[in-house]
Scaffold this motif. Structure first.
Motif, short mmCIF file in Angstrom:
data_model
loop_
_atom_site.label_atom_id
_atom_site.label_comp_id
_atom_site.label_asym_id
_atom_site.label_seq_id
_atom_site.Cartn_x
_atom_site.Cartn_y
_atom_site.Cartn_z
N ARG A 272 36.25 54.23 84.37
CA ARG A 272 35.47 54.65 84.04
C ARG A 272 34.14 55.42 84.44
NH1 ARG A 272 33.21 51.42 80.85
NH2 ARG A 272 33.71 49.26 81.72
N LEU A 273 33.30 54.90 85.18
CA LEU A 273 32.39 55.55 85.85
C LEU A 273 32.79 56.86 86.28
CD1 LEU A 273 29.32 55.30 86.83
CD2 LEU A 273 30.49 54.20 88.57
N GLU A 274 34.02 57.23 86.97
CA GLU A 274 34.05 58.11 87.94
C GLU A 274 34.88 59.39 86.66
OE1 GLU A 274 37.76 59.82 90.53
OE2 GLU A 274 37.74 57.66 89.36
N PHE A 275 35.21 58.99 85.26
CA PHE A 275 35.39 59.40 84.40
C PHE A 275 33.94 60.35 83.75
CE2 PHE A 275 36.02 60.43 79.57
CZ PHE A 275 36.84 62.13 80.37
N PHE A 276 32.77 59.12 83.73
CA PHE A 276 31.72 59.60 83.26
C PHE A 276 30.66 60.95 84.14
CE2 PHE A 276 26.94 58.21 83.53
CZ PHE A 276 26.38 58.28 82.25
N LEU A 277 30.82 60.38 85.21
CA LEU A 277 30.17 61.50 86.66
C LEU A 277 30.88 62.95 86.47
CD1 LEU A 277 29.22 58.45 89.41
CD2 LEU A 277 27.98 59.39 87.98
N SER A 278 31.65 62.86 86.56
CA SER A 278 32.56 63.62 86.44
C SER A 278 32.32 64.65 85.08
CB SER A 278 34.28 64.28 86.85
OG SER A 278 34.96 63.23 85.75
#
Length: 302
Positions: free
Chosen positions: A14-20
């Motif tokens: 989720r964090l990776e998707f959020f940051l991207s």
């Protein structure tokens, strides 16, 4: 990615998707200058400024100013605007030729008519009299209008947060209308209890949630906080920690309470670790792109 896929993913995913999917900016055209405020602040002293035009270009500027202020001391109230200060009571350090230091205070809100000379001295030492004598070429009202526009730029940091609140409120308003939900901006725990009969534990009595949404059918409240960080800094760690604790606190309610954090900005790319910890505790962390893709709509519909 849709909401269900996002919610069911691991915190790291989720964090990776959020940051991207962070947005480049949240600066709408209205962000740059609040013209209504500039106009309002300028008009406060329009009469005084028009009268002070008398001093523009005067040769014996000190004497002329002393005489004018003695006759019309209320004109002194306009000085802070002319020197780009929001403060009306100024604490001043005075250093004489022998490097002796003293402190003085001048009140530009309540004029001390026994100290007219001190006000004129301040105007001279601050460079204001030189400006009026040698550099001012047109209406002081127009000049202060420009000064106020510059001062207003200092409020841009606060406007960034206000912009997010405005975006969130408009978004929630449309969702609530479509789904038959109730909502309140700047909602307090007492308001929620009185109007929706739901207990919300709060970490501080004055806590106001940016938006609270209520479903009468499910007797459920969603509490939404929002912010935006275009740049990095130590504050991001504190913010991530604050909302992690807040989410854990409010969801201890015996009633059905869910926490949502809507945040965005490239600054979060500099705070990976504290944000990662927040994602480990808060399921509903959304950015503007996720709102655009219907994440909040789907969450409130579940």
């Amino acid at each position: 990615m849709k909401l269900n896929d996002y919610i069911c993913s691991s915190s790291d995913e989720r964090l990776e998707f959020f940051l991207s999917t962070l947005s480049i900016t949240n600066r709408t055209p209205e962000y740059y200058v609040n013209w209504e405020k500039v106009e309002r602040e300028t008009r406060k002293f329009e009469l005084e400024l028009n009268t002070l035009n008398y001093l523009v270009g005067k040769e014996n500027i000190y004497h002329e100013t002393l005489e004018l202020f003695t006759k019309q001391p209320d004109l002194i109230r306009a000085i802070p605007s002319l020197i780009a200060s929001r403060d009306k009571i100024l604490d001043i350090l005075v250093i004489d030729d022998n490097d002796n230091m003293t402190f003085e205070q001048l009140n530009f809100s309540k004029i001390d008519t026994d100290r007219i000379g001190d006000y004129v001295d301040f105007a001279e030492k601050s460079g204001l009299l030189d400006f009026l004598q040698n550099k001012a070429k047109r209406s002081l009202v127009d000049y202060v209008y420009g000064v106020e526009s510059g001062l207003d730029s200092n409020a841009r940091k606060n406007r960034s947060g206000a912009t997010m609140e405005g975006i969130l409120e408009r978004h929630v308003g449309k969702i609530a209308m479509e789904q038959g939900l109730e909502w309140k901006a700047q909602a307090t725990a007492p308001f929620i209890k009185e109007n929706w009969n739901i207990d919300v534990p709060v970490d501080k009595s004055e806590r106001r949630f940016d938006v609270a949404v209520y479903s009468r059918d499910r007797h459920k409240v969603w509490l939404i906080e929002t912010n935006y960080y275009g740049g990095g800094g130590s504050k991001l760690k504190a913010v991530a920690g604050e909302f992690t604790e807040l989410s854990q606190f409010v969801t201890t309610s015996d009633d059905n309470v869910e926490f949502i954090w809507v945040t965005d900005g490239q600054g979060w790319k500099t705070a990976h670790l504290p944000l990662s910890e927040a994602f480990g505790h808060i399921n509903n962390v959304f950015n503007l792109n996720m709102l655009k893709e219907g994440f909040l709509f789907d969450l409130l519909k579940k």
